[in-house]
Design a protein around this motif. Sequence first.
Motif, PDB file in Angstrom:
ATOM      1  N   GLU B 368      42.235   3.197  33.873  1.00  0.00           N
ATOM      2  CA  GLU B 368      42.924   1.892  33.933  1.00  0.00           C
ATOM      3  C   GLU B 368      42.155   0.686  34.211  1.00  0.00           C
ATOM      4  O   GLU B 368      41.986  -0.477  33.573  1.00  0.00           O
ATOM      5  N   LEU B 371      39.844  -0.820  31.425  1.00  0.00           N
ATOM      6  CA  LEU B 371      40.560  -1.432  30.164  1.00  0.00           C
ATOM      7  C   LEU B 371      41.105  -2.709  30.271  1.00  0.00           C
ATOM      8  O   LEU B 371      41.022  -3.390  31.760  1.00  0.00           O
ATOM      9  N   PRO B 373      43.134  -5.822  31.118  1.00  0.00           N
ATOM     10  CA  PRO B 373      44.128  -5.551  31.790  1.00  0.00           C
ATOM     11  C   PRO B 373      45.582  -6.249  31.146  1.00  0.00           C
ATOM     12  O   PRO B 373      46.611  -6.017  31.573  1.00  0.00           O
ATOM     13  N   SER B 375      46.083  -6.008  27.660  1.00  0.00           N
ATOM     14  CA  SER B 375      46.497  -5.314  26.721  1.00  0.00           C
ATOM     15  C   SER B 375      46.353  -3.869  26.731  1.00  0.00           C
ATOM     16  O   SER B 375      45.312  -3.459  27.365  1.00  0.00           O
ATOM     17  N   GLU B 396      53.672   6.973  30.041  1.00  0.00           N
ATOM     18  CA  GLU B 396      54.667   6.385  30.896  1.00  0.00           C
ATOM     19  C   GLU B 396      53.609   4.962  31.489  1.00  0.00           C
ATOM     20  O   GLU B 396      54.416   4.108  31.639  1.00  0.00           O
ATOM     21  N   LEU B 397      52.598   5.042  31.421  1.00  0.00           N
ATOM     22  CA  LEU B 397      51.753   4.075  31.961  1.00  0.00           C
ATOM     23  C   LEU B 397      51.247   3.378  30.660  1.00  0.00           C
ATOM     24  O   LEU B 397      51.123   2.056  30.834  1.00  0.00           O
ATOM     25  N   PHE B 398      51.218   3.732  29.550  1.00  0.00           N
ATOM     26  CA  PHE B 398      50.896   3.000  28.419  1.00  0.00           C
ATOM     27  C   PHE B 398      51.841   3.245  27.319  1.00  0.00           C
ATOM     28  O   PHE B 398      51.707   3.946  26.186  1.00  0.00           O
ATOM     29  N   PRO B 399      52.974   2.635  27.273  1.00  0.00           N
ATOM     30  CA  PRO B 399      54.163   2.863  26.508  1.00  0.00           C
ATOM     31  C   PRO B 399      53.895   2.484  25.126  1.00  0.00           C
ATOM     32  O   PRO B 399      54.345   3.006  24.049  1.00  0.00           O
TER      33      PRO B 399
END
Lengths: 283, 609
Positions: B368, B371, B373, B375, B396-399
């Motif tokens: 994370e 990346l 923050p 998008s 779950e973190l990147f739906p």
Amino acid sequence: MKDLSVTAKYTAHCWKFGKFECAELLDTDEAKFLFDVTNAILDLTSGKAAPSLPHSLVQRHTIIDRLLSDWLLQEGGGGQVLELAAGLSARGVRFTSNPDVSYTEVDLPSVLGRKRELLARTPAGQDAALRPNLRFVSGDLTRLDLESLVDPARPVFLIAEGLFMYLQADAQRVLWRRLASLCAQPGSAHVFDLVPSCEEAQANRAGRVLDLGLRLVTGGRTFAKDERTRGDLSNDLVDAGFDSVTTHDPSGDLDRWNLPHTRVPTKQLVFHASGGGAGAPTS
Amino acid sequence: MTFLAGCLCALFLLGGLRLRGRARALALLPDSDEPVHPDHRFLYPDGVELDDATKRAASRYAMAADLEVLDLVPADYPGTDLLGLLELVDPNSYRGQFFTPARTAGAAILTTEDCLRRAGGVAKDFLGGKAHDRVDFVRAAAELKRCAPRDTSLALAPGLGHDPLPLSERLGVLRILLGDFAGFALLLQGFIFLFMGFLLWRAPLWGAATVVCFHGQALLAFSGLPWARKEMIKLALFRSFLEVYTLVGAIARSRREAEDDSEARAWYEDFRASDQELFEPVRAACPHCEGEALASVITTGDAFQHKPGEFHLDRCSGCGLVFQNPRLSLVGLEFHYRDFYDGAGAEKLDFIFSINPDCYADRARALEPHLDPQSAPESWLDSGGGHGHFCLAASELFPSTRFEVLDLSEAPADAERRGWASEGHCATLPDFSRETPKRYDVISLSHCLEHVPDPVEEIEAAARLLHPGGHLFIEVPDPTCKLGRWLGRLWLPWFQPQHLNLYPADTLAELCGRHGLEVLEVDHSDAHQPTDLHYAVLVGLSRLSPPPNAPWRAPTDWSHDFVHAIAWLVGLPFLAVSFLFDKLILSRFAGRPGWSNTYRIVARKEASS
């Protein structure tokens, strides 16, 4: 449990304790146990003059409810509301009994999944969960496409209760910029609570206990603290794109809010930022 | 003895309080007059009575709670079974635990048409109560949960008629729910009853106290719940007798699972008869740097499946690579991988992968900070991702991210069918990179590089498949960890015969750089998995007493099951102590050089590549 759902459980019973309508739909024995144990520990570790956490939360919740009611009146009785990190609050259930209010709640999938199951336990909760004007959107706020959740042609009321205290200053500013861009229509507003660190009492035993407890159940996450004052926070909001900011401090204006628990020491501060070129909030 | 008796009493009482919280969280279906939703289907075994009122109530509940699978627990469910179910599942958090295996009362399940289609086969057999086999019903429940990992729950159905689970099928059901631990659980239960009997004989007061606490558990768990009053009284008075009767009956009447493994056995027999070469020639030089200074690390057998063979690891003094020498040939790999991640081993692995679900999300979180923050990545390929556990957790973190999984087995197809990944590919990464025109924002290789014969080719392929500016995430065991030397053959990350190449971090980082991947971070501390000691105990126990019934070994009888369960029972205290030592002591050293058993590399493909 590495998320903040434990705070959602605590507040779920807190809203019941505060006698908020429909709060019983989301209350559980587990939430009551957590509420009672936490309060007992806080009572044991804090002085008599220290602000009471549950009473402060009830006052905060009341103020935000009133601000929302006032805004809906201004908008002719209806409007769109987006509540971030809604947790196990029954506000969406309360306000969507009015079919002219369209309400979107955003939170982590685990929290919203549990919320819907709690609602499903009773016929009243089932009716509320299946209302067409109450929508549940799960996702992580930092990357969720918020623009897709609001109708850009209408003013919006954005609520973020009990959220910003966990975000660092930079993350707060990023989120405010995103929220300000949603408030393009005149009459739009954003309401949230945040007590600047400099206004908090020096970390007493109770504060340290609360901090430690939160770290334990959330895998290390806890309250974010920085040096900004109310004025600095208001400036940050204006820099983010809001037109004006008003703060509501229950201790300074008890009569206006007709708040419960006025004899108990409390500490809260609610920010009310307006967007869309509407000038200062009138409520 | 009094100390043990006191501990047992305390455990019963604390367990009772825990069960109380769980029993109270079990939702009671409210009545509903609304018709059953047209997408809802009901599965139940022959003999269960499911009336229209229960169907309507369940359907309305599932709609309001936004569930795809709802397991219905009969209100007259036997108290002993209900306590057993609540031991296994906490209704407060069941829905959020998407890797937790299915827990079912075995009575009836509501599901959606779409979920039923994804679960396929065995689940469809129970539509409308046609089939009878309870073991298959539990298997169907497990697959339904896998197909709706976020939207499965359970609720109490007051009007559901219940057909008790026959004693003869109990062991089979327990095997599905607990896998290899089923026999151990039964033995532990039996051991506790024997100890209580012994106490009654030798120290009657303490014996009576344990019996009172054991029976009182039901009072603690069910008091104040009107629907459980009858069972509560029954258990308060007769629990010991009921539990002993059920335990003895389940063992005595169980049909020893003559699972039809004849096809698998035939394959292994044919394979043995074909006398194929399982190993490549022994190497005199390092496969990475061609250095000839090699030092022996360990020689060990297959500690997990106990298939025949001996494996040797060498360390190159030049680049530090630890590699299998001689290396398994492709035929050898096929032999040793068979029935490990799928086939006979699929259910066991599913159970093991569900034990530490946080590790998948932790990997996604590790990427994370690197990346954008604002998008999320649009596309993410998890290579070597098996059934898609990582994809499910990371989504779950990147739906909004499209997760694809790649592996050389049927697992990616399962991941796609169950919805754990948007797409599954059965291929090697190098082959896939040559065939597909796709490019990805992120590629993850978690515990994958050590399994492949040519990691260099793998890195090359990953670099080819990444968009310029895209990220590569690697997590692998660290062969320089001190614990590897100290624990020797018992150290899990040696993982023979599957781990072929174990690179030290600097060599792997250099390899990434050589392929246009700028290394952004090499992390040794957060990547550490606090498993060294208790997995060493597990490996030791597994060597001491291999699990029963494997198609590549001669069939075993009940005595093997018994010895296996005894070995695990004796090993339990060691397991508990080593687990605590790993979590509380060793994990604190992870940040120090040489103490972490795993490391992560985050690299970015250079924009000009």
